[in-house]
Design a protein around this motif. Structure first.
Motif, mmCIF file in Angstrom:
data_model
loop_
_atom_site.group_PDB
_atom_site.id
_atom_site.type_symbol
_atom_site.label_atom_id
_atom_site.label_comp_id
_atom_site.label_asym_id
_atom_site.label_seq_id
_atom_site.Cartn_x
_atom_site.Cartn_y
_atom_site.Cartn_z
ATOM 1 N N ASN A 21 0.840 -1.076 -0.031
ATOM 2 C CA ASN A 21 0.109 -0.063 0.145
ATOM 3 C C ASN A 21 0.858 1.227 -0.170
ATOM 4 O O ASN A 21 2.051 1.098 0.623
ATOM 5 N N PHE A 35 -4.520 10.044 -2.459
ATOM 6 C CA PHE A 35 -4.417 8.633 -3.266
ATOM 7 C C PHE A 35 -4.076 7.646 -2.154
ATOM 8 O O PHE A 35 -3.074 7.667 -1.550
ATOM 9 N N TRP A 37 -3.651 3.614 -2.426
ATOM 10 C CA TRP A 37 -3.138 2.349 -3.205
ATOM 11 C C TRP A 37 -3.252 1.117 -2.262
ATOM 12 O O TRP A 37 -2.615 1.056 -1.194
ATOM 13 N N LEU A 44 -6.553 -4.569 -7.452
ATOM 14 C CA LEU A 44 -6.022 -3.465 -7.142
ATOM 15 C C LEU A 44 -7.122 -2.715 -6.590
ATOM 16 O O LEU A 44 -8.074 -2.451 -7.370
ATOM 17 N N LEU A 46 -7.876 1.351 -5.759
ATOM 18 C CA LEU A 46 -7.232 2.637 -5.757
ATOM 19 C C LEU A 46 -8.463 3.671 -5.181
ATOM 20 O O LEU A 46 -9.314 3.740 -5.987
ATOM 21 N N ILE A 97 -2.449 2.412 -15.553
ATOM 22 C CA ILE A 97 -1.955 1.171 -14.465
ATOM 23 C C ILE A 97 -1.344 -0.065 -15.165
ATOM 24 O O ILE A 97 -0.573 -0.825 -14.978
ATOM 25 N N LEU A 108 -11.888 1.149 -8.467
ATOM 26 C CA LEU A 108 -11.502 2.509 -8.525
ATOM 27 C C LEU A 108 -12.362 3.372 -7.805
ATOM 28 O O LEU A 108 -13.572 3.174 -8.079
ATOM 29 N N VAL A 127 -1.020 9.741 -10.780
ATOM 30 C CA VAL A 127 -1.180 8.152 -10.676
ATOM 31 C C VAL A 127 0.041 7.608 -11.443
ATOM 32 O O VAL A 127 0.853 6.770 -11.177
ATOM 33 N N ASN A 131 3.122 5.882 -7.706
ATOM 34 C CA ASN A 131 2.184 4.573 -7.521
ATOM 35 C C ASN A 131 2.850 3.628 -6.668
ATOM 36 O O ASN A 131 4.022 3.838 -6.297
#
Length: 135
Positions: A21, A35, A37, A44, A46, A97, A108, A127, A131
């Motif tokens: 993360n 943001f 992650w 994933l 996000l 991505i 997302l 992004v 990332n």
């Protein structure tokens, strides 16, 4: 860098922990945007938010057709539906991505005050630059 915070989660750096993360923030159109992650073995997550909540939740994935072309499919799971700019944002984020080699499904979450094409460009750039793969 002004307007940018970044932090790798201590949990995400533990050896053997299955979730990577990363959390960072940027100024997007003058608004502080968080943001988050979470990279799991098969998925994933996000979260991009300016409003402190997940906003609209979109399920997205990039697939390859039988003739080798790439396609992106998106589906709104929760929140705003029938927003062309939201679909544009999801598709562009999936493509960025995917350029890093991630082909698993993506959830997302977009909680953005003003989702305009300019905002989408800034989010995609953030992004691309910062990332879970860049740490």
């Amino acid at each position: 860098m002004d307007g940018t915070r970044s932090m790798d989660s201590a949990l995400g750096r533990q050896q053997g922990f299955p979730v990577r993360n990363r959390i960072f923030a940027r100024l997007i159109n003058g608004v502080l945007t968080d943001f988050v992650w979470n990279l799991y073995l098969d998925h994933l997550l996000l979260i991009i938010t300016q409003i402190g909540t997940v906003g609209t939740v979109v399920s997205a994935r990039q697939d390859t057709t039988f003739d080798g072309r790439s396609t992106v499919s998106t589906s709104v799971a929760l929140g705003k539906r029938d927003s062309p700019v939201l679909e544009l944002a999801a598709r562009q984020l999936v493509e960025v991505i995917g350029a890093h080699g991630h082909r698993k499904p993506i959830t997302l979450c977009l909680g953005v005050k003003d989702l305009s094409p300019g905002t989408v460009r800034e989010i995609v750039a953030a992004v691309r630059e910062d990332n879970v793969w860049s740490s």
